[in-house]
Design an enzyme around this catalytic site. Structure first.
Site, mmCIF file in Angstrom:
data_model
loop_
_atom_site.group_PDB
_atom_site.id
_atom_site.type_symbol
_atom_site.label_atom_id
_atom_site.label_comp_id
_atom_site.label_asym_id
_atom_site.label_seq_id
_atom_site.Cartn_x
_atom_site.Cartn_y
_atom_site.Cartn_z
ATOM 1 N N SER A 150 24.538 15.131 37.595
ATOM 2 C CA SER A 150 23.370 14.508 38.238
ATOM 3 C C SER A 150 23.613 13.003 38.238
ATOM 4 O O SER A 150 24.423 12.493 37.445
ATOM 5 C CB SER A 150 22.128 14.833 37.404
ATOM 6 N N TYR A 163 17.693 15.874 28.953
ATOM 7 C CA TYR A 163 18.325 16.320 30.207
ATOM 8 C C TYR A 163 19.401 15.331 30.646
ATOM 9 O O TYR A 163 20.531 15.733 30.959
ATOM 10 C CB TYR A 163 17.266 16.463 31.302
HETATM 11 N N1 LIG Z 1 17.096 19.323 42.200
HETATM 12 C C1 LIG Z 1 17.433 18.134 41.746
HETATM 13 O O1 LIG Z 1 16.733 17.123 41.990
HETATM 14 C C2 LIG Z 1 18.726 17.974 40.959
HETATM 15 C C3 LIG Z 1 19.286 16.688 40.857
HETATM 16 C C4 LIG Z 1 20.468 16.524 40.157
HETATM 17 C C5 LIG Z 1 21.070 17.606 39.561
HETATM 18 N N2 LIG Z 1 20.518 18.837 39.654
HETATM 19 C C6 LIG Z 1 21.205 19.959 38.997
HETATM 20 O O2 LIG Z 1 21.532 20.943 39.962
HETATM 21 C C7 LIG Z 1 21.627 22.215 39.324
HETATM 22 C C8 LIG Z 1 20.847 23.234 40.131
HETATM 23 O O3 LIG Z 1 19.477 22.861 40.112
HETATM 24 P P1 LIG Z 1 18.475 23.147 41.328
HETATM 25 O O4 LIG Z 1 17.937 21.846 41.747
HETATM 26 O O5 LIG Z 1 19.094 24.037 42.321
HETATM 27 O O6 LIG Z 1 17.310 23.871 40.502
HETATM 28 P P2 LIG Z 1 16.589 25.284 40.673
HETATM 29 O O7 LIG Z 1 16.163 25.487 42.076
HETATM 30 O O8 LIG Z 1 15.567 25.329 39.589
HETATM 31 O O9 LIG Z 1 17.762 26.359 40.354
HETATM 32 C C9 LIG Z 1 18.267 26.503 39.050
HETATM 33 C C10 LIG Z 1 19.170 27.717 38.995
HETATM 34 O O10 LIG Z 1 19.648 27.880 37.650
HETATM 35 C C11 LIG Z 1 19.308 29.203 37.188
HETATM 36 N N3 LIG Z 1 19.014 29.172 35.770
HETATM 37 C C12 LIG Z 1 18.056 28.451 35.134
HETATM 38 N N4 LIG Z 1 18.029 28.758 33.830
HETATM 39 C C13 LIG Z 1 19.004 29.694 33.634
HETATM 40 C C14 LIG Z 1 19.444 30.418 32.503
HETATM 41 N N5 LIG Z 1 18.880 30.291 31.296
HETATM 42 N N6 LIG Z 1 20.475 31.291 32.660
HETATM 43 C C15 LIG Z 1 21.044 31.482 33.871
HETATM 44 N N7 LIG Z 1 20.653 30.810 34.987
HETATM 45 C C16 LIG Z 1 19.638 29.953 34.855
HETATM 46 C C17 LIG Z 1 18.077 29.596 38.030
HETATM 47 O O11 LIG Z 1 17.932 31.011 38.178
HETATM 48 P P3 LIG Z 1 16.996 31.926 37.240
HETATM 49 O O12 LIG Z 1 15.722 31.188 37.012
HETATM 50 O O13 LIG Z 1 16.860 33.183 38.020
HETATM 51 O O14 LIG Z 1 17.789 32.143 36.000
HETATM 52 C C18 LIG Z 1 18.443 28.994 39.385
HETATM 53 O O15 LIG Z 1 19.326 29.843 40.083
HETATM 54 C C19 LIG Z 1 21.130 22.020 37.896
HETATM 55 O O16 LIG Z 1 22.232 21.910 37.015
HETATM 56 C C20 LIG Z 1 20.376 20.695 37.964
HETATM 57 O O17 LIG Z 1 20.370 20.035 36.730
HETATM 58 C C21 LIG Z 1 19.361 19.066 40.352
#
Ligand SMILES: NC(=O)c1ccc[n+]([C@@H]2O[C@H](COP(=O)([O-])OP(=O)(O)OC[C@H]3O[C@@H](n4cnc5c(N)ncnc54)[C@H](OP(=O)(O)O)[C@@H]3O)[C@@H](O)[C@H]2O)c1
Length: 311
Positions: A150, A163
């Site tokens: 991130s 985080y």
């Molecule tokens: N969105 C942002 O603004 C942003 C910015 C920078 C970085 N990121 C990073 O991008 C990545 C993806 O995030 P996203 O934005 O796509 O969020 P999201 O829509 O909440 O998706 C998160 C994914 O991770 C899975 N997950 C969560 N907890 C888990 C667990 N205990 N075991 C296995 N899978 C798990 C969720 O599926 P289930 O709930 O079904 O397990 C879901 O598929 C993350 O690493 C996040 O830190 C996001």
């Protein structure tokens, strides 16, 4: 094949964590679009994984798609995923470590169990999966790992303290492993390690969090993030920040004093309900200096891009 040619998607099988929605689902779709031979999708929620798998199957019938539900907060889940991919005969040469979550608010008021689970999912599972799949990639002489960090990795982020620290780990770890792979007998070995650093992205990531002052920041789409990450894999970059303004934002931490940077970030991420301390004259001067640094950064990036186009 050299380390600067496009990743050989049609000869590869990928494991994507956090593939049930958001950035992970977008990466899975983009991999299918680029012709990946096989995809294993994992997250906790089997029904959501099935929905993403069905959608990709109907658009890209030639792609083999497997679904494996697992909770990466469980310490044995990475070994389970490796055993399952072996059992179904999927030789994973592209590992996408994307699953992750955050927790917003004052650290002393945070839930201890949630912090521990965050460290398990965002850090421990990523390290374990890398350790489980990388040796086979090295033995085959090809492969790739895309670790999702991130822009929060580049400086301390108060109110996202645990985080942002997990993401700093991911960036540092990924760059170190990338540098090691560069020393593996080139050009016989083509194993790539990329750290993908998105800024705010329009997903369910913030659900359940009071997103405070960062609620209304500019957002990328998950598709833009997926393309940015896989393009970086194609050029064997060590890391990529998605979006020019996000990239410029990461430069401040290289130039400003660390304590000042942390205080400035606190003023950006402080909950809306809290007014916090008034900005001092010194902070205002640093913010002005940050603006100048950002402007210089933009000019530098534009000049570099113009030079690249002219090469
Ligand atoms: N969105 C942002 O603004 C942003 C910015 C920078 C970085 N990121 C990073 O991008 C990545 C993806 O995030 P996203 O934005 O796509 O969020 P999201 O829509 O909440 O998706 C998160 C994914 O991770 C899975 N997950 C969560 N907890 C888990 C667990 N205990 N075991 C296995 N899978 C798990 C969720 O599926 P289930 O709930 O079904 O397990 C879901 O598929 C993350 O690493 C996040 O830190 C996001």
């Amino acid at each position: 094949m050299t380390k600067t040619s496009s990743f050989p998607y049609p000869q590869s099988a990928a494991l994507v964590t956090g593939a049930s929605r958001g950035i992970g689902a977008a990466i899975a779709r983009e991999l299918a679009r680029r012709g990946i031979a096989a995809l294993a999708l994992t997250a906790r929620t089997a029904a959501d994984l099935d929905r993403v798998a069905d959608e990709i199957r109907s658009a890209f019938p030639a792609t083999r798609i497997e679904v494996i539900a697992a909770d990466l907060a469980e310490p044995d889940a990475p070994a389970f995923l490796k055993a399952e991919t072996d059992r179904i005969g999927l030789s994973v040469d592209l590992l996408i470590n994307n699953a992750g979550f955050g927790s917003y608010g004052l650290f002393d008021e945070s839930e201890s169990a949630r912090n521990t689970a965050m460290v398990e999912v965002n850090i421990a599972a990523l390290v374990k999966l890398t350790h489980l799949y990388l040796p086979e990639m090295r033995a085959r002489g090809r492969g790739g790992i895309l670790n999702v960090a991130s822009t929060a990795a580049f400086q301390a982020v108060p109110y996202l303290a645990a985080y942002s620290a997990t993401k700093a780990f991911v960036l540092s770890f990924s760059e170190a492993v990338w540098a090691e792979t560069q020393e593996w007998n080139p050009p016989a070995s083509d194993v790539r390690v990329v750290c993908l650093c998105p800024g705010g992205t329009d997903t369910n990531f913030g659900d359940g969090m009071d997103r405070g002052r960062f609620e209304n920041g500019p957002q990328s789409t998950p598709e833009e993030v997926a393309v940015g990450g896989l393009d970086a894999l194609d050029r064997n970059a060590s890391y990529v920040v998605v979006g020019l303004s996000n990239y410029v934002g990461t430069l401040g931490s290289r130039l400003l004093p660390r304590a000042r940077m942390a205080r400035m970030t606190a003023s950006m991420f402080r909950p809306l309900s809290s007014s916090g301390p008034a900005e001092s004259e010194k902070t205002r001067r640093y913010l002005a200096a940050g603006g100048i640094v950002a402007a210089i950064g933009v000019v530098g990036v534009l000049l570099a891009a113009a030079k690249r186009r002219g090469d």
